[in-house]
Design a protein around this motif. Sequence first.
Motif, PDB file in Angstrom:
ATOM      1  N   TYR A 118      -0.635  19.146  -5.435  1.00 29.19           N
ATOM      2  CA  TYR A 118      -1.404  19.849  -4.410  1.00 29.19           C
ATOM      3  C   TYR A 118      -0.424  20.401  -3.368  1.00 29.19           C
ATOM      4  O   TYR A 118       0.697  20.745  -3.712  1.00 29.19           O
ATOM      5  N   LEU A 119      -0.850  20.452  -2.117  1.00 33.00           N
ATOM      6  CA  LEU A 119      -0.013  21.069  -1.092  1.00 33.00           C
ATOM      7  C   LEU A 119       1.025  20.089  -0.553  1.00 33.00           C
ATOM      8  O   LEU A 119       2.215  20.395  -0.503  1.00 33.00           O
ATOM      9  N   THR A 120       0.555  18.910  -0.166  1.00 35.21           N
ATOM     10  CA  THR A 120       1.477  17.888   0.345  1.00 35.21           C
ATOM     11  C   THR A 120       1.359  16.603  -0.463  1.00 35.21           C
ATOM     12  O   THR A 120       2.135  15.687  -0.273  1.00 35.21           O
ATOM     13  N   ASN A 121       0.369  16.533  -1.330  1.00 33.53           N
ATOM     14  CA  ASN A 121       0.191  15.370  -2.190  1.00 33.53           C
ATOM     15  C   ASN A 121       0.462  15.737  -3.644  1.00 33.53           C
ATOM     16  O   ASN A 121       0.434  16.919  -4.002  1.00 33.53           O
ATOM     17  N   LEU A 122       0.694  14.711  -4.431  1.00 38.37           N
ATOM     18  CA  LEU A 122       0.976  14.933  -5.846  1.00 38.37           C
ATOM     19  C   LEU A 122      -0.280  14.697  -6.670  1.00 38.37           C
ATOM     20  O   LEU A 122      -1.114  13.862  -6.320  1.00 38.37           O
ATOM     21  N   GLY A 123      -0.405  15.431  -7.760  1.00 35.52           N
ATOM     22  CA  GLY A 123      -1.501  15.203  -8.701  1.00 35.52           C
ATOM     23  C   GLY A 123      -1.004  14.347  -9.847  1.00 35.52           C
ATOM     24  O   GLY A 123       0.159  13.963  -9.888  1.00 35.52           O
ATOM     25  N   ARG A 124      -1.885  14.041 -10.782  1.00 34.04           N
ATOM     26  CA  ARG A 124      -1.398  13.319 -11.957  1.00 34.04           C
ATOM     27  C   ARG A 124      -0.733  14.326 -12.891  1.00 34.04           C
ATOM     28  O   ARG A 124      -0.922  15.545 -12.730  1.00 34.04           O
ATOM     29  N   ILE A 149      -8.293  11.873   1.632  1.00 33.54           N
ATOM     30  CA  ILE A 149      -7.069  11.077   1.539  1.00 33.54           C
ATOM     31  C   ILE A 149      -6.726  10.704   2.980  1.00 33.54           C
ATOM     32  O   ILE A 149      -6.397  11.586   3.772  1.00 33.54           O
ATOM     33  N   PRO A 150      -6.845   9.434   3.334  1.00 35.27           N
ATOM     34  CA  PRO A 150      -6.535   9.065   4.727  1.00 35.27           C
ATOM     35  C   PRO A 150      -5.014   9.158   4.938  1.00 35.27           C
ATOM     36  O   PRO A 150      -4.256   8.341   4.432  1.00 35.27           O
ATOM     37  N   ARG A 152      -8.969  13.168  -5.933  1.00 39.24           N
ATOM     38  CA  ARG A 152      -9.642  12.547  -7.076  1.00 39.24           C
ATOM     39  C   ARG A 152      -8.810  11.406  -7.657  1.00 39.24           C
ATOM     40  O   ARG A 152      -9.354  10.437  -8.187  1.00 39.24           O
ATOM     41  N   GLU A 153      -7.484  11.501  -7.535  1.00 44.95           N
ATOM     42  CA  GLU A 153      -6.623  10.461  -8.100  1.00 44.95           C
ATOM     43  C   GLU A 153      -6.867   9.120  -7.414  1.00 44.95           C
ATOM     44  O   GLU A 153      -6.932   8.082  -8.075  1.00 44.95           O
ATOM     45  N   LEU A 154      -6.987   9.151  -6.076  1.00 50.94           N
ATOM     46  CA  LEU A 154      -7.215   7.909  -5.332  1.00 50.94           C
ATOM     47  C   LEU A 154      -8.650   7.416  -5.491  1.00 50.94           C
ATOM     48  O   LEU A 154      -8.903   6.234  -5.658  1.00 50.94           O
ATOM     49  N   THR A 155      -9.593   8.342  -5.404  1.00 48.43           N
ATOM     50  CA  THR A 155     -11.002   7.960  -5.373  1.00 48.43           C
ATOM     51  C   THR A 155     -11.543   7.601  -6.749  1.00 48.43           C
ATOM     52  O   THR A 155     -12.326   6.667  -6.896  1.00 48.43           O
ATOM     53  N   LEU A 156     -11.125   8.341  -7.763  1.00 49.36           N
ATOM     54  CA  LEU A 156     -11.766   8.208  -9.069  1.00 49.36           C
ATOM     55  C   LEU A 156     -10.879   7.617 -10.156  1.00 49.36           C
ATOM     56  O   LEU A 156     -11.381   7.075 -11.137  1.00 49.36           O
ATOM     57  N   GLY A 157      -9.579   7.767 -10.013  1.00 48.70           N
ATOM     58  CA  GLY A 157      -8.699   7.300 -11.088  1.00 48.70           C
ATOM     59  C   GLY A 157      -8.920   8.110 -12.356  1.00 48.70           C
ATOM     60  O   GLY A 157      -9.604   9.131 -12.352  1.00 48.70           O
ATOM     61  N   ASP A 158      -8.345   7.637 -13.454  1.00 50.78           N
ATOM     62  CA  ASP A 158      -8.401   8.402 -14.706  1.00 50.78           C
ATOM     63  C   ASP A 158      -9.814   8.409 -15.308  1.00 50.78           C
ATOM     64  O   ASP A 158     -10.311   9.440 -15.747  1.00 50.78           O
ATOM     65  N   LEU A 159     -10.444   7.252 -15.306  1.00 43.92           N
ATOM     66  CA  LEU A 159     -11.774   7.159 -15.901  1.00 43.92           C
ATOM     67  C   LEU A 159     -12.772   8.001 -15.114  1.00 43.92           C
ATOM     68  O   LEU A 159     -13.572   8.751 -15.688  1.00 43.92           O
ATOM     69  N   ARG A 162       0.838  -1.214   0.000  1.00 47.11           N
ATOM     70  CA  ARG A 162       0.000   0.000   0.000  1.00 47.11           C
ATOM     71  C   ARG A 162       0.867   1.255   0.000  1.00 47.11           C
ATOM     72  O   ARG A 162       0.501   2.274  -0.582  1.00 47.11           O
ATOM     73  N   CYS A 163       1.993   1.182   0.662  1.00 42.54           N
ATOM     74  CA  CYS A 163       2.922   2.328   0.660  1.00 42.54           C
ATOM     75  C   CYS A 163       3.385   2.616  -0.767  1.00 42.54           C
ATOM     76  O   CYS A 163       3.400   3.760  -1.209  1.00 42.54           O
ATOM     77  N   ARG A 164       3.757   1.540  -1.467  1.00 36.10           N
ATOM     78  CA  ARG A 164       4.238   1.721  -2.845  1.00 36.10           C
ATOM     79  C   ARG A 164       3.136   2.302  -3.736  1.00 36.10           C
ATOM     80  O   ARG A 164       3.386   3.134  -4.599  1.00 36.10           O
ATOM     81  N   ALA A 165       1.911   1.845  -3.495  1.00 39.14           N
ATOM     82  CA  ALA A 165       0.789   2.358  -4.301  1.00 39.14           C
ATOM     83  C   ALA A 165       0.623   3.861  -4.068  1.00 39.14           C
ATOM     84  O   ALA A 165       0.439   4.635  -5.015  1.00 39.14           O
ATOM     85  N   ARG A 166       0.698   4.261  -2.804  1.00 41.50           N
ATOM     86  CA  ARG A 166       0.563   5.697  -2.503  1.00 41.50           C
ATOM     87  C   ARG A 166       1.707   6.488  -3.137  1.00 41.50           C
ATOM     88  O   ARG A 166       1.506   7.567  -3.696  1.00 41.50           O
ATOM     89  N   LEU A 167       2.929   5.938  -3.028  1.00 47.27           N
ATOM     90  CA  LEU A 167       4.087   6.657  -3.581  1.00 47.27           C
ATOM     91  C   LEU A 167       3.995   6.769  -5.103  1.00 47.27           C
ATOM     92  O   LEU A 167       4.453   7.745  -5.684  1.00 47.27           O
ATOM     93  N   SER A 168       3.384   5.776  -5.724  1.00 44.53           N
ATOM     94  CA  SER A 168       3.302   5.833  -7.187  1.00 44.53           C
ATOM     95  C   SER A 168       2.182   6.761  -7.647  1.00 44.53           C
ATOM     96  O   SER A 168       2.162   7.200  -8.787  1.00 44.53           O
ATOM     97  N   LEU A 169       1.241   7.052  -6.745  1.00 46.20           N
ATOM     98  CA  LEU A 169       0.092   7.854  -7.166  1.00 46.20           C
ATOM     99  C   LEU A 169       0.126   9.303  -6.661  1.00 46.20           C
ATOM    100  O   LEU A 169       0.062  10.243  -7.452  1.00 46.20           O
ATOM    101  N   ILE A 170       0.189   9.471  -5.341  1.00 43.41           N
ATOM    102  CA  ILE A 170      -0.067  10.828  -4.828  1.00 43.41           C
ATOM    103  C   ILE A 170       0.881  11.305  -3.741  1.00 43.41           C
ATOM    104  O   ILE A 170       0.695  12.396  -3.216  1.00 43.41           O
ATOM    105  N   ASP A 171       1.877  10.484  -3.376  1.00 42.10           N
ATOM    106  CA  ASP A 171       2.710  10.940  -2.261  1.00 42.10           C
ATOM    107  C   ASP A 171       4.176  11.101  -2.642  1.00 42.10           C
ATOM    108  O   ASP A 171       4.755  10.218  -3.270  1.00 42.10           O
ATOM    109  N   PRO A 172       4.775  12.207  -2.235  1.00 36.87           N
ATOM    110  CA  PRO A 172       6.227  12.318  -2.351  1.00 36.87           C
ATOM    111  C   PRO A 172       6.858  11.491  -1.242  1.00 36.87           C
ATOM    112  O   PRO A 172       6.166  11.104  -0.298  1.00 36.87           O
ATOM    113  N   PRO A 173       8.143  11.196  -1.318  1.00 37.86           N
ATOM    114  CA  PRO A 173       8.772  10.464  -0.216  1.00 37.86           C
ATOM    115  C   PRO A 173       8.756  11.318   1.041  1.00 37.86           C
ATOM    116  O   PRO A 173       8.940  12.530   0.979  1.00 37.86           O
ATOM    117  N   ARG A 174       8.494  10.719   2.163  1.00 31.17           N
ATOM    118  CA  ARG A 174       8.462  11.439   3.451  1.00 31.17           C
ATOM    119  C   ARG A 174       9.609  11.025   4.364  1.00 31.17           C
ATOM    120  O   ARG A 174      10.002  11.790   5.233  1.00 31.17           O
TER     121      ARG A 174
END
Lengths: 65, 346
Positions: free
Chosen positions: B317-323, B252-253, B292-299, A17-29
């Motif tokens: 975003y602020l602390t998270n990355l977008g696509r 985003i949890p 939206r990236e986690l919840t909805l994906g591309d489709l 799950r960590c890898r999934a988050r890092l590949s999608l929306i998280d920078p390394p912390r």
Amino acid sequence: MFCSFCGGETASGDHERCRARLSLIDPPRYCAECARKMVVQVDPMGWTARCSRHGERTSAEAAQR
Amino acid sequence: MTTASTDTATGTTGERGDILAVAREQVLERGEGLSEAQVLEVLQLPAERLTEALALAHEVRMRWCGPDVEVEGIVSLKTGGCPEDCHFCSQSGLFDSPVRAAWLDKDRLVEAAKQTAKTGATEFCIVAAVRGPDEKLMEQIRVGVAAIRAEVDINVACSLGMLTQDQVDRLAAMGVHRYNHNLETARSHFPEVVTTHTWEERWETLQMVRAAGMEVCCGGIVGMGESLAQRAEFAVQLAELEPDEVPMNFLIPNPGTPFAHLDVPQGPDALLTIAAFRLAMPKTVLRFAGGRELTLGDLGAEQGMLGGINAIIVGNYLTNLGRPVEQDLEMLETLKMPIKALNDTL
Ligand code: SF4
Ligand SMILES: [Zn+2]
Ligand SMILES: [Zn+2]
């Protein structure tokens, strides 16, 4: 080596799950070398992450790997 | 299936008529947003009516807002170490979050605005993780906003927490054209989300912002344990505020936060919420924001754009990355939705 998302040892535990988050929306912390929390700056097009011991990583370098 | 006039499983509601038929007449034809009870009916529609709800919300958006999409970039000027306890937020200093404090310098701020403008975006929002700005932050904002306005063709917005009247006036005088301050969730649910300040305090800041002539940007986060009734309550409370823009985030949890254990909102649930919010606010800029990236994906992102959304945050975003930005711009091109031009927003 340590997980950049949760700071745990990559050799132990499940980091899927960590890898999934890092590949999608998280920078390394966490620093992968020492697990220290890094100072991370996200900007619209990238990020920089700095470990007080191991220096700075950037999204540009990460993309080249 | 939908012939039974009291069959709640199909979303029909007897004498009052089918909620989407009612919405077609009330919202699409007359431009009048749905009431709280009506929004709840939409949120309770069965899964098989999602497509229909999205299609109607899209029609409403096209009719009352047009095909243009407002594109925005955001950046965190001051990250982490916030004294507040918003339970979703990785930037609160009260939780054991991995997010450490960081400040962005002026050069990187201006660079971020330039990169945002290059995407075609007309809005650039500077955000700080604070309860409200202190003098040091106000001064940084003054210098930063002046530098951006001198060098970059883009509207500057700010999000700096709760403001005093003096701060509102100063931001307006700097040329800040829009101010973001989210109510985050329904008034009745707010105490479950934040305990260090009140929903009413946030509301007061928004009123001052409006009175000073800045545009009001106010939204929240879906999926923080609120009931559907509270989601409907929130949509209508936002509608009462009449904001110029409503950013919709999906939870985003985040590790270390009190909401770390909550589930990521499900795609269909998020999409129906988008449609319901559009039917509550036919004329507002409704923006895709974080999660939206986690919840909805591309489709799902495309489905949202065809379901009531008419604005997006591009890039990170602020602390998270977008696509990647290119992916969002390609999506708009595929959907034949032009990016709103700067001269249309002034
Ligand atoms: S006030 Fe803003 S930065 Fe501070 S904890 Fe709440 S959401 Fe996070
Ligand atoms: Zn991990
Ligand atoms: Zn290190």
